[in-house]
Every structure is written in structure tokens, then in C-alpha cells.
Design a protein around this motif. Structure first.
Motif, PDB file in Angstrom:
ATOM      1  N   ASP A 396     -27.354 -19.447   8.961  1.00 46.93           N
ATOM      2  CA  ASP A 396     -26.612 -20.073   8.564  1.00 46.93           C
ATOM      3  C   ASP A 396     -25.653 -18.467   9.181  1.00 46.93           C
ATOM      4  O   ASP A 396     -25.716 -17.019   8.858  1.00 46.93           O
ATOM      5  N   HIS A 397     -25.060 -17.940  10.347  1.00 46.04           N
ATOM      6  CA  HIS A 397     -24.552 -17.064  11.285  1.00 46.04           C
ATOM      7  C   HIS A 397     -23.510 -16.145  10.347  1.00 46.04           C
ATOM      8  O   HIS A 397     -23.273 -14.980  10.790  1.00 46.04           O
ATOM      9  N   SER A 398     -22.881 -16.915   9.582  1.00 47.14           N
ATOM     10  CA  SER A 398     -21.771 -16.127   9.034  1.00 47.14           C
ATOM     11  C   SER A 398     -22.328 -16.035   7.055  1.00 47.14           C
ATOM     12  O   SER A 398     -21.366 -15.910   6.256  1.00 47.14           O
ATOM     13  N   TYR A 399     -22.853 -16.572   6.801  1.00 49.53           N
ATOM     14  CA  TYR A 399     -23.523 -16.876   4.965  1.00 49.53           C
ATOM     15  C   TYR A 399     -21.900 -17.685   4.799  1.00 49.53           C
ATOM     16  O   TYR A 399     -21.837 -17.382   3.262  1.00 49.53           O
ATOM     17  N   TYR A 400     -21.691 -18.611   5.150  1.00 48.59           N
ATOM     18  CA  TYR A 400     -21.054 -19.758   4.315  1.00 48.59           C
ATOM     19  C   TYR A 400     -21.549 -20.069   3.447  1.00 48.59           C
ATOM     20  O   TYR A 400     -20.850 -20.606   2.356  1.00 48.59           O
ATOM     21  N   SER A 401     -23.082 -20.645   3.326  1.00 48.51           N
ATOM     22  CA  SER A 401     -23.006 -21.640   2.427  1.00 48.51           C
ATOM     23  C   SER A 401     -23.590 -20.235   1.278  1.00 48.51           C
ATOM     24  O   SER A 401     -24.265 -21.686   0.421  1.00 48.51           O
ATOM     25  N   HIS A 512     -11.630 -30.673   0.478  1.00 49.23           N
ATOM     26  CA  HIS A 512     -11.708 -30.536   1.916  1.00 49.23           C
ATOM     27  C   HIS A 512     -12.153 -31.732   2.525  1.00 49.23           C
ATOM     28  O   HIS A 512     -13.701 -31.780   2.423  1.00 49.23           O
ATOM     29  N   PRO A 513     -11.428 -32.611   2.478  1.00 52.55           N
ATOM     30  CA  PRO A 513     -12.522 -33.812   2.931  1.00 52.55           C
ATOM     31  C   PRO A 513     -13.006 -34.441   3.698  1.00 52.55           C
ATOM     32  O   PRO A 513     -14.538 -34.935   3.544  1.00 52.55           O
ATOM     33  N   ASN A 514     -13.717 -33.373   4.965  1.00 52.90           N
ATOM     34  CA  ASN A 514     -14.778 -33.294   6.235  1.00 52.90           C
ATOM     35  C   ASN A 514     -15.507 -31.971   6.051  1.00 52.90           C
ATOM     36  O   ASN A 514     -16.461 -32.477   6.363  1.00 52.90           O
ATOM     37  N   SER A 515     -16.333 -31.743   4.788  1.00 53.66           N
ATOM     38  CA  SER A 515     -16.655 -31.074   3.859  1.00 53.66           C
ATOM     39  C   SER A 515     -17.889 -31.324   4.246  1.00 53.66           C
ATOM     40  O   SER A 515     -18.899 -30.402   4.581  1.00 53.66           O
ATOM     41  N   ASP A 516     -18.431 -32.728   4.245  1.00 51.40           N
ATOM     42  CA  ASP A 516     -19.560 -33.856   4.551  1.00 51.40           C
ATOM     43  C   ASP A 516     -20.418 -32.781   5.883  1.00 51.40           C
ATOM     44  O   ASP A 516     -20.779 -32.901   6.124  1.00 51.40           O
ATOM     45  N   ASN A 517     -19.159 -33.051   7.176  1.00 53.72           N
ATOM     46  CA  ASN A 517     -19.985 -32.476   8.210  1.00 53.72           C
ATOM     47  C   ASN A 517     -20.194 -31.373   8.297  1.00 53.72           C
ATOM     48  O   ASN A 517     -20.915 -30.650   9.649  1.00 53.72           O
ATOM     49  N   TYR A 518     -19.900 -30.189   7.305  1.00 53.76           N
ATOM     50  CA  TYR A 518     -20.755 -28.966   7.424  1.00 53.76           C
ATOM     51  C   TYR A 518     -21.379 -28.654   6.179  1.00 53.76           C
ATOM     52  O   TYR A 518     -20.757 -28.386   5.652  1.00 53.76           O
ATOM     53  N   LYS A 519     -23.275 -29.045   6.434  1.00 56.86           N
ATOM     54  CA  LYS A 519     -23.965 -28.573   5.153  1.00 56.86           C
ATOM     55  C   LYS A 519     -24.189 -27.139   5.233  1.00 56.86           C
ATOM     56  O   LYS A 519     -24.265 -26.939   3.834  1.00 56.86           O
ATOM     57  N   CYS A 520     -23.760 -26.700   6.048  1.00 63.46           N
ATOM     58  CA  CYS A 520     -23.960 -25.153   5.611  1.00 63.46           C
ATOM     59  C   CYS A 520     -22.621 -24.127   5.672  1.00 63.46           C
ATOM     60  O   CYS A 520     -22.204 -22.832   6.209  1.00 63.46           O
ATOM     61  N   GLY A 521     -21.312 -24.985   5.403  1.00 66.82           N
ATOM     62  CA  GLY A 521     -20.450 -24.647   5.684  1.00 66.82           C
ATOM     63  C   GLY A 521     -19.580 -24.181   6.335  1.00 66.82           C
ATOM     64  O   GLY A 521     -20.128 -24.199   7.367  1.00 66.82           O
ATOM     65  N   ALA A 522     -18.423 -23.557   6.319  1.00 71.03           N
ATOM     66  CA  ALA A 522     -17.429 -23.455   7.512  1.00 71.03           C
ATOM     67  C   ALA A 522     -16.777 -22.377   7.355  1.00 71.03           C
ATOM     68  O   ALA A 522     -16.268 -22.285   6.104  1.00 71.03           O
ATOM     69  N   GLU A 523     -15.800 -21.840   8.313  1.00 69.99           N
ATOM     70  CA  GLU A 523     -14.962 -20.590   7.626  1.00 69.99           C
ATOM     71  C   GLU A 523     -13.843 -21.228   7.128  1.00 69.99           C
ATOM     72  O   GLU A 523     -13.079 -20.568   6.736  1.00 69.99           O
ATOM     73  N   PHE A 524     -13.221 -22.271   6.727  1.00 71.97           N
ATOM     74  CA  PHE A 524     -12.231 -22.560   6.776  1.00 71.97           C
ATOM     75  C   PHE A 524     -12.883 -23.312   5.148  1.00 71.97           C
ATOM     76  O   PHE A 524     -11.598 -24.123   4.238  1.00 71.97           O
ATOM     77  N   LEU A 525     -14.122 -23.646   4.597  1.00 66.29           N
ATOM     78  CA  LEU A 525     -14.637 -23.910   3.786  1.00 66.29           C
ATOM     79  C   LEU A 525     -14.333 -22.768   2.608  1.00 66.29           C
ATOM     80  O   LEU A 525     -14.814 -21.496   3.228  1.00 66.29           O
ATOM     81  N   PRO A 526     -14.112 -22.908   1.471  1.00 63.02           N
ATOM     82  CA  PRO A 526     -14.433 -21.383   0.291  1.00 63.02           C
ATOM     83  C   PRO A 526     -16.049 -20.790   0.329  1.00 63.02           C
ATOM     84  O   PRO A 526     -16.972 -21.736   0.756  1.00 63.02           O
ATOM     85  N   SER A 527     -16.255 -19.896   0.636  1.00 62.24           N
ATOM     86  CA  SER A 527     -17.379 -19.054   0.354  1.00 62.24           C
ATOM     87  C   SER A 527     -16.512 -17.996  -0.717  1.00 62.24           C
ATOM     88  O   SER A 527     -15.937 -16.780   0.242  1.00 62.24           O
ATOM     89  N   PRO A 528     -17.520 -17.362  -0.811  1.00 68.88           N
ATOM     90  CA  PRO A 528     -18.738 -17.043  -1.560  1.00 68.88           C
ATOM     91  C   PRO A 528     -18.928 -18.470  -2.622  1.00 68.88           C
ATOM     92  O   PRO A 528     -17.859 -18.370  -3.291  1.00 68.88           O
TER      93      PRO A 528
END
Length: 1072
Positions: A396-401, A512-528
């Protein structure tokens, strides 16, 4: 110069070969040995020393290395090398001493002059090994010649084990220990030192890492311009092994926690170190109390996989300001070694404040995830500490997950602060137990489980270990992220997730309906993300202990998980985790008193544990089966590593038992089962007979055709006989019983003798043992000589009684008649029974009548009666008609107790005892009835009366005067206590005699003129009255102060107006 060693001095220790090899020239070594195979040898330490004044330039001998070589014929030897100085001396003789751990001394004498090793010089060596001792058969000779002043000494030890565990001692506190699984080496980070040890804990290399001139206020590189700099201890904060790159990452506390790369083969070889790369290269912490953990990983850039390590550390005021960081291990483009290559402020910086009190304990990777285990607060005014496991994708290059999950140990989270952890497989049994305790998680024996030790803020003296399957942890993480990405942070209508380290932690989740495509999180998904306490993963403690548990390691043996738990007191507990919910504990090795370091490591074979304490590392076997020498002792350990090797008669691991794969040849310790004899057929035998016995042994081991069985009888194996397996049976053995003449006589009042039996295999190994009973019917009558017939025929041995000859013998089916009473037919025995009366007073001859049964064979004979209390007298028995008999009675004398049972024997004219069950109760009215009241209280059946003339309680017919209607006045002997407070309210015990027969007989009590309330439930007939005293009332006028104390007698009045007055006084006192 020539050295000569006498062979006698080396026979016990084994051959020792010394090559004194001078620079540029080797002379020779001449010796002959009688060799035998040697294996498993360990050289632990060797040091040659010379007093400083013996060497030129005041130098000393120094040990540099010790290792193992394999010689000819596959013999393993210990080679210890040392280098040092040598000068010429005028001394003509000297001695070289070889000392082992048993403190024995072995001397090698110098026998020629010229040049000699000085008398002050010596050799210290320690070694351990397994094998037979080598015997030196010829004289051993060393020749050496003088060349230069530098000498190399090579010493070869071939010796048996010298005992004890292998140990390494550091000169300073040990901070961290890691191992290289590829080579088995250990790397020890101590204060100011770094050690490289082989698997035998021998030092291969040492590197001095401190002290260094430094100060927390100084910015590296530290120069003379930093006036605050001073010699500062370097605490090792982090050690990481990268076997593939052959490098060791070493991070200390000096220079803002900058790290170095070192060669795994030689830690003194620094591959990389730079203190001029600025803040981005600060890795560890300058503060001793701040914990740092790390784990090797990778980072992919453009298809290239770069080696990195991730670091988690607590807050340090002068440290790198990142809670978690990814550090690169090579120069790549603009990055240099140890650069922090990921910037994620929400995880790294926002959480890096003292308020959270992060305490990192463990880090690991699994299945492309990296995990950190730590404890922290919520960062608010609530300072409660919780344990958290954080997870993120490894690449994970940005610790989104990055997500945190709270771990609870116990339903109430009593054990809230993690101390140490271990990740390993659970084994088949524990996996099954974990699956059954949580139906939603199916754990296999190859899955991973996180084992964590905890302490408790609620109970500082208690700690526990909890287990969390990684599958359960990951499932919980998945539920958390889905709840936040798709359900606004809700599960079952409860908010379970929030954003930690944020100003508005509850506002981040949504849909976020498309979140299943981002198993390791993404910039637009809540984190941490982090779980709320309501969604913590809970486990019940597997182990609870009253000592702080500081370390944990888990191995699997025989499909069972075995936990090794280090404690703050220096002990290591071995716990069978699969045995039950609480496990079975035993101590491993001896406690040192110093806290066990959290780095509890197995060696590559997993048969030894490296236990680290303050300044020492011990290599301890995970099992000590061989110390138990009997099956019962072996299985009582309940140790999953151990079992009883039946055919070899030893406690061992299964792999060390030669035929362990065969049935019942290796009995596992936790099963608590030994080879035991179940039954004998016949179960016993008369001591006058002999025959074969069939012995049933359910756990009899599988035997081969060449195996020889034998039965050995007697404590000194006085009778040995061959044994055979019963045909078509795997559990029965037949052997001949000993002849009657070798069986010892029955002891004392016993009617049988137990003969020890051992069943051996191949002459030497005892498989099982027991006792066979040989009975003696003639001895049964000794058990009750008053009823010889009944005792004989009711014995467990099946004996019969000959009433004509008065003989108890083995059952004989060929003998019959009225005089033969067969086994278990006591009703057919001739006997006397049913005495009347049952109560007999002392001092009066009371006639006793009784019944006779089955006496036809004694028709016309006369009988006499007696008992021990009539000795030596016996009285004649009179037949009164039919089966009724009587004797005139006896004037008994007895005053030991109120009652005693008296059993009568009856003899015929030939002085043979006929069975008599005549037992009466003899009683004495005077015993225990010392006054009139006690006498009148006696049960009416005894006919006891108080006799004034004799001033005692006697049987009615012994008193010539009438019994008085009333007893004498009460007598008061003592008062307890004799003092009391003016306000009363304490109990007073009045002791005496004739104080009534019933509690209702007490009519009044006064103490010093004050009424005392009778406590009827504490009344004892005649002898004791208890009452509660009232307060002292002041006499009028009431304004006159009460006296400081007042005294008076105690008066007890009973029915009939009889009154007793004490001679001693009771005193009321004011409290002081």
C-alpha cells in the motif's frame, strides 16, 4: 621443548590434541588413540590467559573464535582457537591446566628447559556433547620450536557432555535478539554492543556500538560544535534480518535513531551507515523507554520489487515524527538507504502525539498484509489503555488500507495491555478447539493464530494469554471496512467504526458502491479506520497467571500446541494449550530472577528455546523427558513432547523411541496411561498350590517373534520363568507361578502374602509390574478368633471350615458332611448368639442368657465362657433347655470410659473356640457423672442413681440409701472473664457443678449485684452457664458520678430455690 602428558590424567575427559603452531612453521603432533564414535559435541568457550607481566608490552592472550569441524571417520570435534603473545622465560617448568565445568583439573607438565609457558598461564575451556569417552592409550607428546613471538593455539576436544544448559553472557543489558533461520545464527543487540552468535551461543563476532558522543539536542552528524554532546549509551532499538540480501538492519538510540546495515556473516562489517542524510533517515527512538518494532517487506515500483522494512514506534520528543514508516534498504533514484518513502500524514503524523501512549509490541506480515500490535489510549481525556492490532496491505503506497481493530482479552477486557506476541500454527487439536468455540470461523492446523500475552491495569499482579485466529482477525477487518464503505459505519444498527486520530472521527464513513474494486483502499475512500469498543474481537484467556507474562512462543508437538511463556521473575512456563481451556503448566529450566525478554526464540530444529534475560541468553531444551525414569513419573508431567518408550524402559520423545510406530510401544505423556496389569486368571492362588497364570494387559506393546518375555516373582527376582503370549490374543500373557516352597509366610494377622511380579522383555526392560496374592486359609482365623468358622468361610479366598477338627483349609469338593462348612455359608457355622441383656453395669454380676445354633456335632459337650476383662477367669455355661444357654454373670471392673463393648468367647472341653457373636455393652455410672445433676441426667436405661453415702453416681443396686429428691446446692468454681465494662453487654461463662439438669432449671443469675441474662443455647448440663451482663446502674441521686469500678460475687439460682455463690468476684471497670 617437549611436553609429556600421562594418559591417566586424560582418561575421564577424553583425548585432547594441542597444536602449538608458530608462524611460518608447523613442527608435528604425535599421538595414538583408541577411537570410538562421538557426536553432538558443543564447544561453548575457550580462553587462554597469561598474567600481564608475562607478556611483552603488557599484552594478554585473547580468545577470538571457536567452532566445530568434522574430522576423519566422521568424528565431530570442538575447535577453539586463540591468539596471543609469547616471550622467553627462564622458568624451567610450568603447568597448563585444563578445567571442565565439574572443576576437575588436568595437568600437563613441562619437562624440558629452555623456553616454557609460564606457570601463571592457563587454559580455560568448556564444552558439551553426547557420546562415549575416548581413552588415551599411549603417551601424548607435543614438540614445538621457537621461531617468532606470535603463536596460534588450536585445541580439539572430544568429550562427553559436561552438563548444564549452554549460555551466553553479555557485558551489558540485552535489548533485542533475532535469528537467521537460514543459518541458525543469533544476533544480539545489547547496550553498546552487537554480538553474532552461532547456534551453540558461541561468539563469532562482536561489534562495539557505543557509547558515542551524542545528545538528544544534537543534530547528526554530531561534531564538536554541539556543546551538549557527551558519551551516551547506545541502546539497541531494532534488529531485522534480511537473509536473501545477507544483511542485518541495526538501529540504535544514538544519532536520532539512525540505522546501519551489516553483514550477516560478520556483524563487525558495516555495509552502510550515514549520519548526514537528515531527518528522513531517523528511524528508531532516542528514548530508552520508547518501544520500536519492525518487519521486512517489499515495495513495488514500475514492476521492480524493492526491499523495505516497516517500522512502528511510540512517541519520542526528538525522534522521527512518524508513527509508522516504510524504509528502503537500497539507493533507488532519489531515495537513499533508510529513507522514509511513504508520506501519509493521517497515519504517520496525526497520531504521533504523546497523548495516545502508543506502545508497539510486535509486527509481522502474512498473506500480503502487514500487521502491528500495540496498546494505546483514545487520545482524549479517557486515559484507559486498549490493545489494538493494525492492518494494511503490504504494498500500500499511501497507507489507505490502514485499519485498527481492538482486541479484548476476557469478556470484560480485564487484560487490556499487550506485552508480547507470537504468530504460529495451532496444530490439529487446538485448531479444532478454536473452531468449536467460534462456529463462524473454521481454523485448520495450517492456519495462523496470534498468541498474545496481556497485563491488567485492573489487577497489576495478574496477566493472561489470549489466542486470536488470523482468519477471525481478517474477517473482522473485512466487516469493518465494508460497514464504513457501504453501510455508513453501521452493523446491526450500531455504529462500529470511526476514523482515529481525526478531529471529527464519526463523519468519514458513507456509501461507496465501487469500493469492492479497491481491496487496499483508495484516496476517495475513508482512511484510516478503527473499530469502536463495541466491535472489538474478544477471546477468553487460555492461561491466567499471577506473574507478569513477558514473552510467548508456541510450537506444535504431536498435533498439539505447546506454549512457552516467559515471566517477569525469569521463569519460562510450558503450557499444553490443547489440553483444556486452561492448559497444563510446568516450568522449563530454572528461573534466573531477571525478566524474560520478549524475544523468545526457537532454534532451527525447534528442539531448543533461546531464553533471553537481562544479560544472559540460555539455550534450553524444550523437553527434559530423559530426567524421568519411570512410566508414572513420565506421564505425570503431561508433557506433549514426552512419552514412555515401553520396550526401552525410558521417557523420551517419540522420534527417540526405536519402535514407536508399533502398537503401545510409546505411551504419550498427556494420555496419563502406562502399561498396567488388568486381571490375573486365577485372580489368586493358595500358597500350597502352583499352576500357570494368565495375565491380561490391555496396553501390552506389540511384540515381535524374536522378543523374549519373562515373568519375575519376588522382590529380589527370586523366581524367573518364561512367559508366552496367549494364542490368538494381543493382550494376554501366560507364565508359571512360583513353587510353594519359595513363597514367604503370611505376615502378622494377614491371611495372604503379596508377591511382586515384573514382566520383562528381552531380559532387561520392565514392561509392567504388579502383585499376585497367595492366600493361606489357615491364617484367616487370626482375623477374628472368636468366630473362626464365620471368618474362614466368608473370606475372599473361598475357604472351608472343618468344625470337627477346627481347621480352615482350601476348598475341597471331595470332602463333605455336617462338620464341613462350605465357602460363603456362614449360617451353617456352629455358633452362639443373641445375648440378653445387652447392658451390663460394673460391680454387679448380671446373668446373661443366649442362643446356640448348629451345635449337633457337639452334643453332650460342656462349654465355658470368657472375655479379656475376665482374664484369666472363665465361667461355666449352663444349658437351660433346647438351644438356650446361660452363665451366671461376672462382677466386672472398668472405669476408663462410660461404655465399652465386651465380646465373649466360648470354648469346648477340648479348648477349641466355638463361634461366638456374644457382645454386650459394659457401663460405669460414675464415669463422666461427677455430681448429682449429671447423674440424674443419665438415661433411665442405665438405672444410675446419686448415692449420698458414697457421694458418687452408681448402679441402683449398689446404693443402700434412697436417692435424694433434690441435688445439693450449685457450686461455682470459676468465672470467665472476671472483668467487664461498666455498660455490660459481654458474655460471662460460669463454671461449676450441680447447676441444673436442663437449661430451664436456671431461674436467675446476678453478677456483682447486676442481673445477667441467661443465654440458654450455650448451657451445658450442671457444669456451665453463660449469661450476658447488664450495665451498672448509678444509685440516686443521678447527678452523682458512677464509681470507676465495682465488684461483687456471682449468684446462680436453680429450681427448688437452691442457690450457689461464687468465692471469686467479678469487677466492672470503666474503659480506659
Amino acid at each position: 621443548m617437549r611436553f609429556r602428558a600421562a594418559k591417566k590424567q586424560f582418561e575421564e575427559f577424553g583425548p585432547v590434541q594441542m597444536n602449538y603452531t608458530f608462524t611460518l612453521r608447523i613442527i608435528s603432533v604425535m599421538s595414538e588413540y583408541d577411537h570410538t564414535q562421538q557426536s553432538g559435541l558443543t564447544c561453548t568457550r575457550a580462553r587462554l590467559f597469561v598474567q600481564p607481566h608475562c607478556c611483552s608490552h603488557n599484552s594478554q592472550w585473547v580468545a577470538v573464535r571457536s567452532d566445530t569441524v568434522v574430522g576423519s571417520a566422521g568424528r565431530t570435534a570442538c575447535v577453539c582457537r586463540a591468539v596471543g603473545c609469547l616471550s622467553s622465560f627462564s622458568t624451567t617448568s610450568s603447568s597448563l591446566e585444563l578445567s571442565d565445568k565439574r572443576t576437575n583439573r588436568y595437568d600437563v607438565s613441562a619437562s624440558t628447559g629452555g623456553l616454557a609457558l609460564p606457570a601463571e598461564a592457563g587454559l580455560e575451556a568448556e564444552g558439551t556433547g553426547a557420546g562415549s569417552v575416548h581413552r588415551l592409550t599411549n603417551e601424548m607428546e607435543w614438540w614445538w620450536a621457537w621461531s617468532l613471538t606470535m603463536v596460534t593455539m588450536e585445541i580439539v576436544f572430544l568429550s562427553p557432555s559436561l552438563g548444564g544448559n549452554v549460555e551466553f553472557s553479555s557485558t551489558s543489558v540485552i535489548n533485542n535478539v533475532v535469528s537467521d533461520p537460514r543459518t541458525g545464527r543469533l544476533y544480539v543487540g545489547a547496550v553498546n554492543s552487537l554480538y553474532q552468535l552461532n547456534s551453540k551461543l558461541e561468539v563469532e563476532f562482536v561489534s562495539k556500538t557505543g557509547p558515542r558522543r551524542d545528545n538528544q539536542l544534537c543534530t547528526p552528524p554530531v561534531t564538536n560544535t554541539c556543546e551538549e554532546a557527551k558519551d551516551t549509551d547506545n541502546h539497541n532499538k531494532l534488529l531485522l534480518v534480511h537473509s536473501a540480501k545477507d544483511i542485518l538492519v541495526v538501529c540504535g538510540s544514538v544519532f536520532r535513531g539512525i540505522c546501519s546495515l551489516r553483514n550477516l556473516s560478520n556483524v563487525d562489517h558495516v555495509i552502510y551507515f550515514s549520519d548526514s542524510n537528515g531527518e528522513k533517515s531517523y528511524v528508531a527512538s532516542t528514548e530508552e523507554g520508547v518501544s520500536v518494532v519492525g518487519v521486512m517487506s517489499y515495495y513495488t515500483v514500475g514492476g521492480v520489487q524493492l526491499p523495505v522494512f516497516l517500522v512502528g514506534k511510540g512517541f519520542g520528543g526528538h525522534d522521527c515524527t512518524k508513527l509508522i514508516a516504510t524504509r528502503i534498504l537500497l539507493d533507488y533514484h532519489e531515495w537513499v538507504v533508510f529513507d522514509s518513502i511513504i508520506e501519509a500524514s493521517a497515519v504517520q503524523a496525526a497520531s504521533f502525539v504523546r497523548a495516545y501512549l502508543h506502545d508497539f509490541r510486535f509486527a509481522f506480515t502474512d498473506n500480503k498484509f502487514v500487521y502491528f500490535l500495540f496498546s494505546r489510549t483514545l487520545g482524549t481525556q479517557d486515559m484507559r489503555v486498549f490493545t489494538v492490532i493494525a492492518r494494511m496491505c503490504e504494498n500500500d503506497h499511501s497507507y489507505y488500507s490502514y485499519t485498527e481493530l481492538q482486541l479484548n482479552c476476557s469478556a470484560t477486557n480485564k487484560y487490556n495491555k499487550a506485552q508480547a506476541a507470537f504468530v504460529g500454527e495451532p496444530g490439529q487439536v487446538l485448531a479444532k478447539n478454536l473452531s468449536s468455540s467460534n462456529p463462524n470461523v473454521k481454523v485448520s492446523d495450517q492456519d495462523k493464530v496470534l498468541f498474545v500475552t496481556f497485563t491488567s491495569d485492573e489487577d497489576p499482579h495478574s496477566s493472561a494469554m489470549c489466542m486470536y485466529p488470523l482468519q477471525a482477525i481478517n474477517d473482522q477487518f473485512e466487516q469493518l471496512t465494508k460497514a464504513c464503505y457501504l453501510k455508513h459505519g453501521m452493523i446491526n444498527d450500531k455504529s462500529v467504526v470511526y476514523s482515529p486520530y481525526a478531529n471529527k472521527p464519526d463523519e468519514s464513513c458513507g456509501y461507496h458502491p465501487n469500493s469492492d474494486n479497491y481491496k487496499c483502499g483508495a484516496e476517495f475512500l475513508p482512511s484510516p479506520l478503527a473499530s469502536k469498543a463495541e466491535f472489538a474481537l474478544s477471546a477468553e484467556p487460555s492461561v491466567v497467571h499471577k506473574t507478569r507474562l513477558t514473552a510467548v512462543a508456541v510450537a506444535v508437538e504431536m498435533g498439539h500446541a505447546v506454549g512457552f511463556l516467559g515471566t517477569a521473575s525469569g521463569k519460562v512456563l510450558k503450557v499444553h494449550l490443547s489440553a483444556s481451556s486452561k492448559g497444563h503448566e510446568q516450568e522449563l529450566g530454572e528461573g534466573t530472577g531477571d525478566e524474560v525478554n520478549k524475544n523468545l526464540l526457537f532454534d532451527s530444529s525447534r528442539e531448543h528455546l533461546f531464553i533471553t534475560t537481562r544479560e544472559k541468553i540460555s539455550k534450553v531444551p524444550v523437553q527434559a523427558c530423559h530426567l524421568k525414569t519411570s512410566c508414572q513419573d513420565c506421564v505425570s508431567m503431561k508433557d506433549p513432547y514426552c512419552g514412555w518408550c515401553v520396550l526401552e524402559g525410558k521417557c523420551s520423545q517419540k522420534k527417540d523411541c526405536g519402535r514407536s510406530t508399533e502398537r503401545n510401544t510409546w505411551l504419550w505423556s498427556p494420555d496419563q496411561k502406562c502399561v498396567e496389569i488388568q486381571t490375573f486368571d486365577p485372580p489368586n492362588l493358595s500358597c500350597k498350590k502352583t499352576q500357570q497364570v494368565v495375565i491380561t494387559i490391555p496396553a501390552l506393546p506389540a511384540l515381535r517373534e524374536q522378543d523374549q518375555l519373562e515373568c519375575s516373582f519376588g522382590s529380589s527376582d527370586s523366581f524367573d520363568t518364561a512367559a508366552q503370549l496367549v494364542q490368538h490374543s494381543q493382550t494376554q500373557v501366560a507364565c508359571s507361578l512360583p513353587n510353594p516352597e519359595v513363597i514367604s509366610s503370611t505376615p502378622g494377622d494377614w491371611d495372604f502374602v503379596s508377591v511382586p511380579l515384573k514382566i520383562r522383555v528381552n531380559k532387561t526392560t520392565e514392561v509392567t509390574s504388579g502383585e499376585f496374592h497367595f492366600y493361606n486359609c489357615a491364617a484367616t482365623v487370626k482375623k477374628n478368633e472368636n468366630t473362626p468358622c464365620i471368618t474362614c468361610v466368608t473370606s475372599q479366598w473361598g475357604c472351608q471350615w472343618d468344625a470337627q477338627n477346627h481347621v480352615c483349609s482350601d476348598q475341597d469338593y471331595s470332602v463333605s458332611g455336617l462338620n464341613i462348612i462350605k465357602p460363603q455359608q456362614p449360617d451353617n457355622c456352629p455358633r452362639f448368639e443373641s445375648p440378653e441383656p445387652q447392658l451390663i453395669p460394673v460391680g454387679v454380676a448380671i446373668p446373661i442368657s443366649f442362643q446356640g445354633k448348629n451345635l449337633d456335632i457337639y452334643d453332650g459337650r460342656s462349654f465355658s465362657i470368657g472375655t479379656e476383662l475376665m482374664t484369666p477367669d472363665e465361667e461355666q455355661v449352663t444349658k437351660t433347655g433346647g438351644s438356650k444357654f446361660q452363665f451366671a454373670g461376672y462382677r466386672f471392673s472398668y472405669d476408663v470410659q462410660q461404655e465399652v463393648n465386651v465380646s465373649f468367647h466360648i470354648k469346648d472341653t477340648d479348648n477349641h473356640k466355638i463361634d461366638s457373636t456374644l457382645t454386650v455393652v459394659l457401663y460405669n455410672c460414675a464415669v463422666g457423672r461427677e455430681d448429682c445433676s449429671l447423674c440424674k441426667h443419665a438415661d433411665a436405661k442405665y438405672s444410675c442413681v446419686w448415692c449420698p453415702a458414697r457421694r458418687s453416681c452408681v448402679y441402683r443396686e449398689l446404693c443402700q440409701t434412697p436417692e435424694p429428691q433434690q441435688c445439693p446446692d450449685p457450686q461455682i468454681i470459676d468465672i470467665v472473664p472476671r472483668f467487664g465494662p461498666m455498660n455490660g453487654r459481654i458474655a460471662v461463662t460460669i463454671r461449676g457443678s450441680n447447676m441444673g439438669i436442663r437449661k430451664e432449671d436456671i431461674t436467675s443469675i446476678t453478677v456483682a449485684g447486676v442481673e445477667c441474662t441467661h443465654l440458654a443455647d450455650r448451657y451445658s448440663v450442671s457444669t456451665s452457664v453463660v449469661c450476658e451482663i447488664g450495665p451498672v446502674s448509678p444509685a440516686p441521686p443521678f447527678d452523682v458520678p458512677v464509681d470507676q469500678e465495682t465488684s461483687g460475687v456471682v449468684v446462680v439460682e436453680v429450681v427448688g430455690g437452691r442457690r450457689g455463690t461464687s468465692k471469686v468476684e467479678f469487677t466492672y471497670r470503666m474503659r480506659r
